[in-house]
Design an enzyme around this catalytic site. Structure first.
Site, PDB file in Angstrom:
ATOM      1  N   LYS A  20       0.822  -1.217   0.000  1.00 24.43           N
ATOM      2  CA  LYS A  20       0.000   0.000   0.000  1.00 24.43           C
ATOM      3  C   LYS A  20       0.855   1.267   0.000  1.00 24.43           C
ATOM      4  CE  LYS A  20      -2.284  -0.824   3.814  1.00 24.43           C
ATOM      5  NZ  LYS A  20      -1.728  -2.101   4.276  1.00 24.43           N
TER       6      LYS A  20
ATOM      7  N   ARG B 167      -9.558   0.237   9.181  1.00 31.16           N
ATOM      8  CA  ARG B 167      -9.031  -1.079   9.527  1.00 31.16           C
ATOM      9  C   ARG B 167     -10.062  -1.970  10.198  1.00 31.16           C
ATOM     10  NH1 ARG B 167      -3.442   0.425   9.249  1.00 31.16           N
ATOM     11  NH2 ARG B 167      -2.093  -1.345   9.589  1.00 31.16           N
TER      12      ARG B 167
ATOM     13  N   ARG C 122      11.532  -6.293   5.009  1.00 29.84           N
ATOM     14  CA  ARG C 122      11.421  -4.911   5.454  1.00 29.84           C
ATOM     15  C   ARG C 122      11.998  -4.740   6.860  1.00 29.84           C
ATOM     16  NH1 ARG C 122       5.549  -2.221   5.385  1.00 29.84           N
ATOM     17  NH2 ARG C 122       5.391  -2.958   7.518  1.00 29.84           N
TER      18      ARG C 122
ATOM     19  N   ARG D 107      11.755  -1.358  11.478  1.00 28.48           N
ATOM     20  CA  ARG D 107      10.560  -0.830  12.138  1.00 28.48           C
ATOM     21  C   ARG D 107      10.234  -1.649  13.381  1.00 28.48           C
ATOM     22  NH1 ARG D 107       5.397   0.339   8.351  1.00 28.48           N
ATOM     23  NH2 ARG D 107       4.353  -0.875   9.968  1.00 28.48           N
TER      24      ARG D 107
ATOM     25  N   ARG E 224      -0.473  -8.631  13.462  1.00 25.88           N
ATOM     26  CA  ARG E 224      -1.057  -7.712  12.473  1.00 25.88           C
ATOM     27  C   ARG E 224      -1.778  -8.478  11.361  1.00 25.88           C
ATOM     28  NH1 ARG E 224       4.298  -5.364  11.646  1.00 25.88           N
ATOM     29  NH2 ARG E 224       3.633  -4.327   9.742  1.00 25.88           N
TER      30      ARG E 224
HETATM   31  P1  ADP Z   1       1.110  -2.052   8.234  1.00 21.80           P
HETATM   32  O1  ADP Z   1      -0.060  -1.896   7.310  1.00 21.80           O
HETATM   33  O2  ADP Z   1       2.368  -2.497   7.556  1.00 21.80           O
HETATM   34  O3  ADP Z   1       0.804  -2.911   9.430  1.00 21.80           O
HETATM   35  P2  ADP Z   1       0.845   0.795   9.034  1.00 21.80           P
HETATM   36  O4  ADP Z   1       1.959   1.759   8.890  1.00 21.80           O
HETATM   37  O5  ADP Z   1      -0.366   1.000   8.183  1.00 21.80           O
HETATM   38  O6  ADP Z   1       1.506  -0.635   8.824  1.00 21.80           O
HETATM   39  O7  ADP Z   1       0.342   0.785  10.569  1.00 21.80           O
HETATM   40  C1  ADP Z   1       1.236   0.562  11.643  1.00 21.80           C
HETATM   41  C2  ADP Z   1       0.459   0.477  12.963  1.00 21.80           C
HETATM   42  O8  ADP Z   1      -0.209   1.733  13.220  1.00 21.80           O
HETATM   43  C3  ADP Z   1      -0.666  -0.561  13.036  1.00 21.80           C
HETATM   44  O9  ADP Z   1      -0.197  -1.862  13.335  1.00 21.80           O
HETATM   45  C4  ADP Z   1      -1.531   0.018  14.155  1.00 21.80           C
HETATM   46  O10 ADP Z   1      -0.972  -0.215  15.432  1.00 21.80           O
HETATM   47  C5  ADP Z   1      -1.457   1.518  13.886  1.00 21.80           C
HETATM   48  N1  ADP Z   1      -2.556   1.970  12.985  1.00 21.80           N
HETATM   49  C6  ADP Z   1      -2.415   2.477  11.740  1.00 21.80           C
HETATM   50  N2  ADP Z   1      -3.612   2.763  11.199  1.00 21.80           N
HETATM   51  C7  ADP Z   1      -4.541   2.414  12.123  1.00 21.80           C
HETATM   52  C8  ADP Z   1      -5.951   2.427  12.170  1.00 21.80           C
HETATM   53  N3  ADP Z   1      -6.691   2.854  11.113  1.00 21.80           N
HETATM   54  N4  ADP Z   1      -6.568   2.002  13.297  1.00 21.80           N
HETATM   55  C9  ADP Z   1      -5.869   1.573  14.343  1.00 21.80           C
HETATM   56  N5  ADP Z   1      -4.541   1.509  14.378  1.00 21.80           N
HETATM   57  C10 ADP Z   1      -3.863   1.910  13.285  1.00 21.80           C
END
Ligand code: ADP
Length: 192
Positions: free
Chosen positions: A13, A88, A127, A133, A144
């Site tokens: 994404k 999400r 990654r 990260r 996740r």
């Molecule tokens: P990835 O999709 O690789 O898991 P992101 O950068 O999108 O990584 O998100 C990292 C973290 O940020 C998530 O695991 C969560 O803890 C938090 N997060 C991001 N977006 C949301 C959301 N819409 N609702 C709740 N937590 C979120």
């Protein structure tokens, strides 16, 4: 154009959002990036979110909605946006739908990047080595992916029912995936 990217962690994404942003000339709004900026700044919100994110759990819907409302009220979204990392879960999808209805800017496309689970695990492991990260450790990655399957996958049906879902095969080169996305949203390669 208002577009949301859906897909599991590691589905690409962020990579595709960066390209789409250049191509469509609209801002890329990543809730993960917004949260990581809060953590880096040491804000109250960042302090609340840090441990939750490291575990790979979802930060509370209230915090996310507040952050998003704030971001969507900035003038640069007048031309549209690419949303990445939100919604999400179904509650977030519902809240976003209401928010966009209120500002009279409904979502044009929900692009779902489809990638096999084995491939996702490989990409996230890569990654972890490249970027370090905090949430790319094996336990958090597993969490996740589980949360994605349990809570985020239903969001795909939500957008399907709203008639805006475009499923795109997310494997192959970055260019190939990008071209498929542009085809799915019917934007020509040479058109801005
Ligand atoms: P990835 O999709 O690789 O898991 P992101 O950068 O999108 O990584 O998100 C990292 C973290 O940020 C998530 O695991 C969560 O803890 C938090 N997060 C991001 N977006 C949301 C959301 N819409 N609702 C709740 N937590 C979120």
């Amino acid at each position: 154009m208002r577009l949301v990217l859906l897909g599991a962690p590691g589905s690409g994404k962020g990579t595709q959002a960066t390209r789409l942003k250049e191509h469509l000339q609209v801002p890329h709004i990543s809730t993960g990036d917004l949260l990581r900026a809060e953590v880096a700044a040491g804000s109250t919100l960042g302090l609340q979110a840090k441990a939750v994110m490291a575990r790979g759990d979802l930060v509370s819907d209230d915090i996310l909605l507040g952050m998003l409302e704030d971001r969507l009220s900035r003038p640069d979204v007048a031309s549209g946006f690419i949303l990445d990392g939100y919604p999400r879960n179904l509650a977030q999808a519902d809240a976003l739908g209401k928010l966009l209805a209120r500002i009279g800017q409904p979502m044009d496309h929900a692009v779902q990047l489809e990638v096999d689970t084995d491939k996702l695990v490989d990409r996230l492991a890569g990654r972890a080595q490249a970027e370090g990260r905090a949430d790319d450790n094996p336990e958090s990655v597993r969490n996740r992916l589980n949360i994605y399957n349990d809570q985020t996958a239903p969001v795909i049906d939500f957008y399907r029912q709203h008639g805006v879902l475009k499923a795109v095969h997310g494997e192959g080169s970055m260019d190939e995936v990008f071209t498929r996305i542009l085809e799915a949203i019917m934007v020509g390669i040479d058109v801005g």
